[in-house]
Every structure is written in structure tokens, then in C-alpha cells.
Scaffold this active site. Structure first.
Site, PDB file in Angstrom:
ATOM      1  N   GLU A  35       0.841  -1.210   0.000  1.00 22.16           N
ATOM      2  CA  GLU A  35       0.000   0.000   0.000  1.00 22.16           C
ATOM      3  C   GLU A  35       0.868   1.248   0.000  1.00 22.16           C
ATOM      4  OE1 GLU A  35      -3.146   0.083  -1.128  1.00 22.16           O
ATOM      5  OE2 GLU A  35      -3.627  -1.322   0.487  1.00 22.16           O
ATOM      6  N   THR A  37       2.803   2.087  -2.265  1.00 18.41           N
ATOM      7  CA  THR A  37       4.101   1.759  -2.872  1.00 18.41           C
ATOM      8  C   THR A  37       4.085   2.032  -4.373  1.00 18.41           C
ATOM      9  OG1 THR A  37       3.284  -0.500  -3.038  1.00 18.41           O
ATOM     10  CG2 THR A  37       4.794  -0.045  -1.221  1.00 18.41           C
ATOM     11  N   GLY A 126     -17.263   5.151  -2.821  1.00 22.50           N
ATOM     12  CA  GLY A 126     -16.320   5.720  -1.855  1.00 22.50           C
ATOM     13  C   GLY A 126     -15.819   4.706  -0.855  1.00 22.50           C
ATOM     14  N   SER A 127     -15.886   3.416  -1.204  1.00 22.10           N
ATOM     15  CA  SER A 127     -15.510   2.377  -0.246  1.00 22.10           C
ATOM     16  C   SER A 127     -14.027   2.055  -0.312  1.00 22.10           C
ATOM     17  CB  SER A 127     -16.299   1.106  -0.519  1.00 22.10           C
ATOM     18  OG  SER A 127     -15.984   0.642  -1.822  1.00 22.10           O
ATOM     19  N   GLY A 128     -13.339   2.586  -1.307  1.00 26.14           N
ATOM     20  CA  GLY A 128     -11.928   2.235  -1.456  1.00 26.14           C
ATOM     21  C   GLY A 128     -11.741   0.955  -2.258  1.00 26.14           C
ATOM     22  N   LEU A 129     -12.786   0.518  -2.959  1.00 22.44           N
ATOM     23  CA  LEU A 129     -12.652  -0.653  -3.828  1.00 22.44           C
ATOM     24  C   LEU A 129     -12.566  -0.218  -5.296  1.00 22.44           C
ATOM     25  CD1 LEU A 129     -15.175  -3.093  -2.074  1.00 22.44           C
ATOM     26  CD2 LEU A 129     -12.707  -2.927  -1.751  1.00 22.44           C
ATOM     27  N   GLU A 164      -7.179  10.223 -14.779  1.00 25.49           N
ATOM     28  CA  GLU A 164      -7.410  10.551 -13.367  1.00 25.49           C
ATOM     29  C   GLU A 164      -6.412  11.617 -12.895  1.00 25.49           C
ATOM     30  OE1 GLU A 164      -8.996   7.656 -10.955  1.00 25.49           O
ATOM     31  OE2 GLU A 164      -8.664   8.787  -9.112  1.00 25.49           O
ATOM     32  N   ASP A 176      -4.649   0.647  -9.273  1.00 21.01           N
ATOM     33  CA  ASP A 176      -6.078   0.345  -9.377  1.00 21.01           C
ATOM     34  C   ASP A 176      -6.474   0.015 -10.814  1.00 21.01           C
ATOM     35  OD1 ASP A 176      -5.888   1.153  -6.792  1.00 21.01           O
ATOM     36  OD2 ASP A 176      -6.922   3.056  -7.082  1.00 21.01           O
ATOM     37  N   TYR A 226      -3.889  12.356   0.295  1.00 22.33           N
ATOM     38  CA  TYR A 226      -3.175  11.478  -0.630  1.00 22.33           C
ATOM     39  C   TYR A 226      -2.036  12.220  -1.350  1.00 22.33           C
ATOM     40  CZ  TYR A 226      -2.426   8.023  -4.320  1.00 22.33           C
ATOM     41  OH  TYR A 226      -1.869   7.100  -5.173  1.00 22.33           O
TER      42      TYR A 226
END
Ligand code: GLA
Length: 389
Positions: A35, A37, A126-129, A164, A176, A226
Site C-alpha cells: 500500500e 508503494t 467511496g468504499s476504497g474498492l 485521473e 487500481d 493522498y
């Protein structure tokens, strides 16, 4: 009714008929370990999920774009043009598909006409998935399919990331979009973000499953810290480069980091860089452990990853810490950590099948008591990359 029928029915209701349409799917993703990285030239180990974004699309004979999301039905049909694409006000979901269309143009692929596009995602928002990366990849996949652009799935990932970064203003790494575009059923992707070389590793958990615990604390990458973490790492890297010839923090072993770290002139920055270096090494060790069927060691490394993200990288927060620390107390939990950017979103745990009910009950109760609202739990499966349905 299956998802395909649902989205087709809605499309006909919203746009009049189903003439000339095709149906597509792109997954969401969960990162098992590695994470923060991916923008430090390190390794990641994500996998695609069987939940994701369903899309119906067709070409138009004019330059119009018409979008409809079943996740934001109140917004109705959002109309614009394929010409002069630029970001709308923040929080407009069409910025994601439009960003990808814009990015294709930037890369020299001219989109010849407008489109009607309907989306329906079953990734919690917005769940981070990675619901947004899923929308980006499904858009690129649609453009390739409708217009025959000569791009690979890795290109789709890179174009998604480019859009993005440049259209939506989030400096995300490649993880992602890569995990989604290159997903493979029952496998995680061991990706070296320094050169995009990768290998698929089977996830054989014997009598255990992957459980996602969703904190329901909403988070947007744009308004999170972030970008700040990214620049802290960049500054630490340039300080280290005064004393050792490296291209990225991911080039360092733990020993090298300990030797050269005095070059970093700030205690906070030193901890950020330490996380990036150690997490990268941990990810390589975790994949080795999995290859030798040592799921217990893999779980311990997941736990260590969380501690480092909590104490050194400081991207967890009370919600994620509660979910993980409560999970660690449950018998039958092999490993548990936050996943994704952090600051909210969700955690990933490997839980023995016979302990899943107890896990959900115990962690759920403790979470609600401490945080004041409920968490959601999903037992997930690892799925393939984007497809035409
Ligand atoms: C987000 C970003 C990824 C990665 C993770 C943290 O998901 O989009 O590129 O940096 O955070 O590992």
C-alpha cells in the site's frame, strides 16, 4: 433478473430503445498488500473482484454524449458533447468517463461520434474498492470495442491513470487501473510498478475467504491527504538521492534505508519513506510466503502492513483502526489490514470459513459501539478483468 437484463431494461426506459447497444462489465479491486508503494516504484499485490461496473453503450450519429447512472438516478440524463471535453464542477461522476474520452484524444485516438452510456455499479461508492478506476477502465474498454482503437489492456490502465491524474486532478499511481484492466479469476497480480512487469499468483486460501469490511466513512481522494503523502515521499527521495544513486524509494532494501536515512532532514518524512521501503520489501516477502503455501505468514505480513500504515504513514484513522484491531482479536482471522488509499474506505481480512459469522458479528458490534454507525461486510471472490457480456 440478472444485472445484464436490469441494465438493458433501464437503458431502453431512459434512452428510448436498445437499438445497437452492447453490455460491458469491469471489476472493482482489492489490494492484498503493498500500500502506497505504487507511486514509489515498489510492488503491489491487488486482485480484481467479481463486483464492479456494468455499462450499456451505443454510438450516436451526432456529437452528443448522454450519460445516465443507476447509482445517481436523481441526476437524470446528463448531456454534453464529445467536443471540448473539460472537467465539470467537482463531484460530477461524468468527469470519469469524460476524462477517459479526453485522454484517448490526447493519445491520438480521435473519437468519431457521440454516445449514449448507462452505468450501474455494485461496488459500494467511496468504499476504497476503486469504483472510479472501474468506471475509467470500462469506458476505455467501450471506446476500444466501439471504435476499434489499437490499445492493449495495459494501455487501458495507463490511459485511465492519465485521465485521473490530468483530468480529475488526483495523482494516483497505476495500481487500481492495472488490477482492473488485467484481472484474472482466483489470482492476484504481483506488479512491479517500476517497470510494469508482473506475474499472476494463485490465491489458494484453503478453508478461508477474503472478507471486506467497509467503514462507511466516506472519502474522496481529492480532498484527502493522498497528494500530500506523495509529495512527502518525493522530497524524501530527493534527499536520499544526495547520498545514493536510486530512482525510487522502492529501489532500497531495509538495510540500505537504515544506512542512508540520516539524509532525510525531517522526522515525519523519514517515517513516510520508511513505510514505502519496508512495505515494498514486505510485499515481496508476502508473495514468497503465498507461493510456499504459508498463508499464516502472509497474514502476519498483512498485519505488519497495517501497523506501518497506522504509525509511520498515518493514513488509517479511528474507523479503519477499529475494524482491524477488532478483527485481530477474533479467532480464525489469519490477517487484517486497511486497503486502498486509507483515511476511510475499507479493510481486507483473510478469515477462516467457520469463523466468518463470528467475525462479522463481533467486529460489527464493536465498531458500531465505538464509532456510532454500522460497518458493512462483504465476502468477496476474485474475478476477471473487463468483458463484453
Ligand atoms: C489509491 C490509489 C493507488 C494507490 C493506493 C494506495 O487507491 O489510486 O494508486 O496509491 O491508493 O496504495
Amino acid at each position: 433478473m440478472g444485472m445484464k437484463e436490469t441494465v438493458l431494461e433501464k437503458f431502453a426506459e431512459v434512452f428510448g430503445d436498445n437499438d445497437g447497444v452492447k453490455v460491458y462489465f469491469a471489476p472493482g479491486r482489492v489490494n492484498m498488500i503493498g500500500e502506497h508503494t505504487d507511486y514509489n516504484g515498489g510492488h503491489v499485490f491487488p486482485c480484481a473482484l467479481t463486483i464492479g461496473t456494468y455499462a450499456v453503450a451505443r454510438k450516436r450519429d451526432d456529437r452528443k454524449l448522454r450519460f445516465y447512472s443507476m447509482n445517481f438516478e436523481k441526476l437524470g440524463v446528463l448531456e454534453s458533447s464529445i467536443d471540448g471535453l473539460k472537467p465539470e464542477k467537482e463531484a460530477d461522476w461524468t468527469n470519469y468517463p469524460k476524462g477517459v474520452m479526453w485522454a484517448f484524444g490526447e493519445k491520438g485516438f480521435e473519437i468519431p461520434c457521440g454516445m449514449d452510456i448507462l452505468l450501474n455499479g455494485n461496488i459500494p461508492n467511496g468504499s476504497g474498492l476503486s469504483s472510479s478506476a472501474s468506471v475509467e477502465v470500462v469506458t476505455g474498454f467501450i471506446l476500444r470495442d466501439l471504435f476499434g482503437f489499437d490499445v492493449t489492456n495495459v494501455d487501458l490502465a495507463l490511459i485511465g491513470q492519465y485521465s485521473e491524474n490530468k483530468f480529475n486532478g488526483v495523482n494516483c499511481g497505476i495500481m487500481d487501473q492495472f488490477a482492473i484492466a488485467m484481472g484474472k479469476k482466483d489470482h492476484a497480480i504481483f506488479l512491479d510498478t517500476a517497470d510494469l512487469s508482473f506475474e499472476y499468483a494463485p490465491i489458494k486460501l484453503e478453508n478461508a475467504k477474503i472478507v471486506i469490511s467497509c467503514s462507511n466513512k466516506k472519502r474522496g481522494l481529492g480532498d484527502s491527504k493522498y497528494n500530500e503523502r506523495r509529495s512527502e515521499c518525493e522530497t524524501a527521495l530527493s534527499e536520499l538521492q544526495q547520498v545514493i544513486g536510486i530512482n525510487a524509494l522502492g529501489d532500497l532494501t531495509e538495510e540500505q534505508f537504515e544506512t542512508y536515512k540520516p539524509a532525510i532532514k525531517d522526522e515525519v518524512r523519514m517515517r513516510r519513506a520508511k513505510h514505502a521501503v519496508y512495505e515494498n520489501q514486505r510485499t515481496m516477502k508476502a508473495v514468497e510466503a503465498l507461493k510456499s503455501n504459508d498463508v499464516a505468514l502472509f497474514g502476519q505480513l498483512m498485519n505488519a502492513s497495517h501497523v506501518s500504515l497506522r504509525d509511520d504513514y498515518e493514513v488509517t484513522g479511528e474507523e479503519l483502526d477499529t475494524l482491524v484491531e477488532e478483527a485481530w482479536k477474533v479467532e480464525g482471522v489469519i490477517g487484517s489490514r486497511m486497503t486502498g488509499a486509507g483515511f476511510g474506505g475499507c479493510t481486507v481480512s483473510i478469515v477462516r470459513e467457520d469463523a466468518i459469522d463470528t467475525f462479522i458479528e463481533k467486529v460489527g458490534t464493536a465498531y458500531e459501539k465505538k464509532i456510532g454507525y454500522a460497518a458493512d461486510f462483504y465476502v468477496v471472490e476474485i474475478g476477471d478483468g473487463p468483458v463484453v457480456l
